[in-house]
Scaffold this motif. Sequence first.
Motif, mmCIF file in Angstrom:
data_model
loop_
_atom_site.group_PDB
_atom_site.id
_atom_site.type_symbol
_atom_site.label_atom_id
_atom_site.label_comp_id
_atom_site.label_asym_id
_atom_site.label_seq_id
_atom_site.Cartn_x
_atom_site.Cartn_y
_atom_site.Cartn_z
ATOM 1 N N SER A 8 2.648 16.015 -25.911
ATOM 2 C CA SER A 8 2.941 17.224 -25.954
ATOM 3 C C SER A 8 4.236 17.624 -26.342
ATOM 4 O O SER A 8 4.250 18.416 -27.146
ATOM 5 C CB SER A 8 2.530 17.774 -24.707
ATOM 6 O OG SER A 8 1.097 17.699 -24.303
ATOM 7 N N GLY A 9 5.049 16.932 -25.505
ATOM 8 C CA GLY A 9 6.643 16.889 -26.002
ATOM 9 C C GLY A 9 7.087 16.738 -27.515
ATOM 10 O O GLY A 9 7.608 17.334 -27.963
ATOM 11 N N ALA A 10 6.209 15.740 -27.968
ATOM 12 C CA ALA A 10 6.753 15.334 -29.411
ATOM 13 C C ALA A 10 6.084 16.272 -30.443
ATOM 14 O O ALA A 10 6.678 16.116 -31.448
ATOM 15 C CB ALA A 10 6.150 13.764 -29.666
ATOM 16 N N SER A 11 5.119 17.009 -29.902
ATOM 17 C CA SER A 11 4.543 17.932 -31.016
ATOM 18 C C SER A 11 5.057 19.184 -31.242
ATOM 19 O O SER A 11 4.546 19.927 -32.013
ATOM 20 C CB SER A 11 3.057 18.058 -30.584
ATOM 21 O OG SER A 11 3.008 18.813 -29.239
ATOM 22 N N GLY A 12 6.404 19.458 -30.454
ATOM 23 C CA GLY A 12 6.778 20.926 -30.230
ATOM 24 C C GLY A 12 8.285 20.679 -31.022
ATOM 25 O O GLY A 12 8.872 19.764 -30.677
ATOM 26 N N SER A 13 8.575 21.724 -31.722
ATOM 27 C CA SER A 13 9.823 21.806 -32.099
ATOM 28 C C SER A 13 10.319 23.330 -31.927
ATOM 29 O O SER A 13 9.812 24.241 -32.733
ATOM 30 C CB SER A 13 9.813 21.483 -33.673
ATOM 31 O OG SER A 13 11.046 21.771 -34.327
ATOM 32 N N ILE A 60 -4.297 4.142 -13.336
ATOM 33 C CA ILE A 60 -4.566 4.482 -14.845
ATOM 34 C C ILE A 60 -4.567 5.690 -15.205
ATOM 35 O O ILE A 60 -3.956 6.337 -16.290
ATOM 36 C CB ILE A 60 -6.092 3.764 -15.041
ATOM 37 C CG1 ILE A 60 -6.040 2.327 -15.123
ATOM 38 C CG2 ILE A 60 -6.333 4.199 -16.579
ATOM 39 C CD1 ILE A 60 -7.456 1.825 -15.127
ATOM 40 N N GLY A 61 -4.907 6.559 -14.486
ATOM 41 C CA GLY A 61 -4.898 8.318 -14.643
ATOM 42 C C GLY A 61 -3.357 8.464 -14.686
ATOM 43 O O GLY A 61 -3.073 9.396 -15.508
ATOM 44 N N ILE A 62 -2.511 7.990 -13.939
ATOM 45 C CA ILE A 62 -1.080 8.697 -14.062
ATOM 46 C C ILE A 62 -0.447 8.120 -15.084
ATOM 47 O O ILE A 62 0.322 8.716 -15.950
ATOM 48 C CB ILE A 62 -0.298 7.688 -12.726
ATOM 49 C CG1 ILE A 62 -0.815 8.306 -11.401
ATOM 50 C CG2 ILE A 62 1.222 8.024 -12.896
ATOM 51 C CD1 ILE A 62 -0.198 7.832 -10.131
ATOM 52 N N VAL A 63 -0.771 6.552 -15.831
ATOM 53 C CA VAL A 63 -0.525 6.224 -16.846
ATOM 54 C C VAL A 63 -0.941 7.267 -18.047
ATOM 55 O O VAL A 63 -0.010 7.725 -18.769
ATOM 56 C CB VAL A 63 -0.905 4.854 -17.403
ATOM 57 C CG1 VAL A 63 -0.525 4.448 -18.743
ATOM 58 C CG2 VAL A 63 -0.142 4.010 -16.284
ATOM 59 N N PHE A 64 -2.017 7.581 -18.100
ATOM 60 C CA PHE A 64 -2.469 8.540 -19.098
ATOM 61 C C PHE A 64 -1.972 10.055 -19.167
ATOM 62 O O PHE A 64 -1.771 10.480 -19.961
ATOM 63 C CB PHE A 64 -3.891 8.708 -19.270
ATOM 64 C CG PHE A 64 -4.891 7.317 -19.725
ATOM 65 C CD1 PHE A 64 -4.568 7.253 -21.229
ATOM 66 C CD2 PHE A 64 -5.408 6.404 -19.174
ATOM 67 C CE1 PHE A 64 -5.298 6.294 -21.858
ATOM 68 C CE2 PHE A 64 -5.871 5.528 -19.570
ATOM 69 C CZ PHE A 64 -5.906 5.255 -21.197
ATOM 70 N N LEU A 65 -1.611 10.310 -17.988
ATOM 71 C CA LEU A 65 -0.825 11.636 -17.665
ATOM 72 C C LEU A 65 0.370 11.433 -18.337
ATOM 73 O O LEU A 65 0.901 12.522 -19.009
ATOM 74 C CB LEU A 65 -0.817 11.939 -16.150
ATOM 75 C CG LEU A 65 -1.893 12.411 -15.632
ATOM 76 C CD1 LEU A 65 -1.644 12.829 -14.065
ATOM 77 C CD2 LEU A 65 -2.334 13.838 -16.369
ATOM 78 N N GLN A 66 1.160 10.591 -17.981
ATOM 79 C CA GLN A 66 2.613 10.253 -19.041
ATOM 80 C C GLN A 66 2.381 10.340 -20.180
ATOM 81 O O GLN A 66 3.244 10.932 -20.974
ATOM 82 C CB GLN A 66 3.179 8.992 -18.325
ATOM 83 C CG GLN A 66 3.369 8.939 -16.820
ATOM 84 C CD GLN A 66 4.268 10.087 -16.333
ATOM 85 O OE1 GLN A 66 5.308 10.450 -16.805
ATOM 86 N NE2 GLN A 66 3.817 10.409 -15.022
ATOM 87 N N LEU A 67 1.507 9.893 -20.749
ATOM 88 C CA LEU A 67 1.224 9.727 -22.186
ATOM 89 C C LEU A 67 0.880 11.098 -22.830
ATOM 90 O O LEU A 67 1.334 11.535 -23.871
ATOM 91 C CB LEU A 67 -0.109 8.758 -22.573
ATOM 92 C CG LEU A 67 0.372 7.099 -22.362
ATOM 93 C CD1 LEU A 67 -1.005 6.360 -22.801
ATOM 94 C CD2 LEU A 67 1.530 6.689 -23.431
#
Length: 228
Positions: free
Chosen positions: A125-130, A113-120
């Motif tokens: 983080s990537g989606a919030s940056g431009s 479960i921890g790995i899944v949340f790390l991917q999220l």
Amino acid sequence: DNVVVALYFALLFYLAKAGEAKTSSSSKEETLNLPSLGDDIVIANGETPNQITTSSIAYSIASASCLVTIGELLTRAICPSLSSMVITSIVTVLAATIQPKWFRKLRSSGSAIGIVFLQLFFAASGASGSLLLVLRRAPSLVAFSMMQIAIHFVFLIGIGRGIFRLDPNELYLASNANVGGPTTAAAMAQAKEWNRLTLPALLVGVFGYATATALSLSLGPLLTRIVA
């Protein structure tokens, strides 16, 4: 900040080499083996791995929720200005120490479960940056952030590699823990198959939250008064 840090993480991943470093020690070190998505879960020391079931997932989420809630309440009562992650980490370690059998049963499902949340976390983080938007609106902040990271990297590599002759991979992971925190450092250790460095990366990241947050909050008003 997310844009510059993401580019820096890409550099660290490029420089770091996958696989555990060879050591001359003949003693067998106990490692923290966390699963990767799609991999079979294997637990060290000859223990039989626990199967991931709906019950174990529910118990893992419930236990984590309780620990986070307790950590949040204690943080509000003891030190509201401190990040709740610090006290939550302490509470989690104490709980695992007091009830090792219970948390051992949740190791497999909790790690997955921890790995899944790390991917999220990384996706968010990537989606919030431009990059173009940041360069257009706040180029000075980009330059300041890049200068901070450059000074940090030169100092870390110069002292750690040039004087103490430390392993480069460990220095890259330490840099990740300092710049990104425990989540990104643990993810890097898992991605590069540095199983023995996963737990130290988490601890260093949490320690950084506990110390650097208080120092930066006290340093901010001081610098403001100096500039004014």
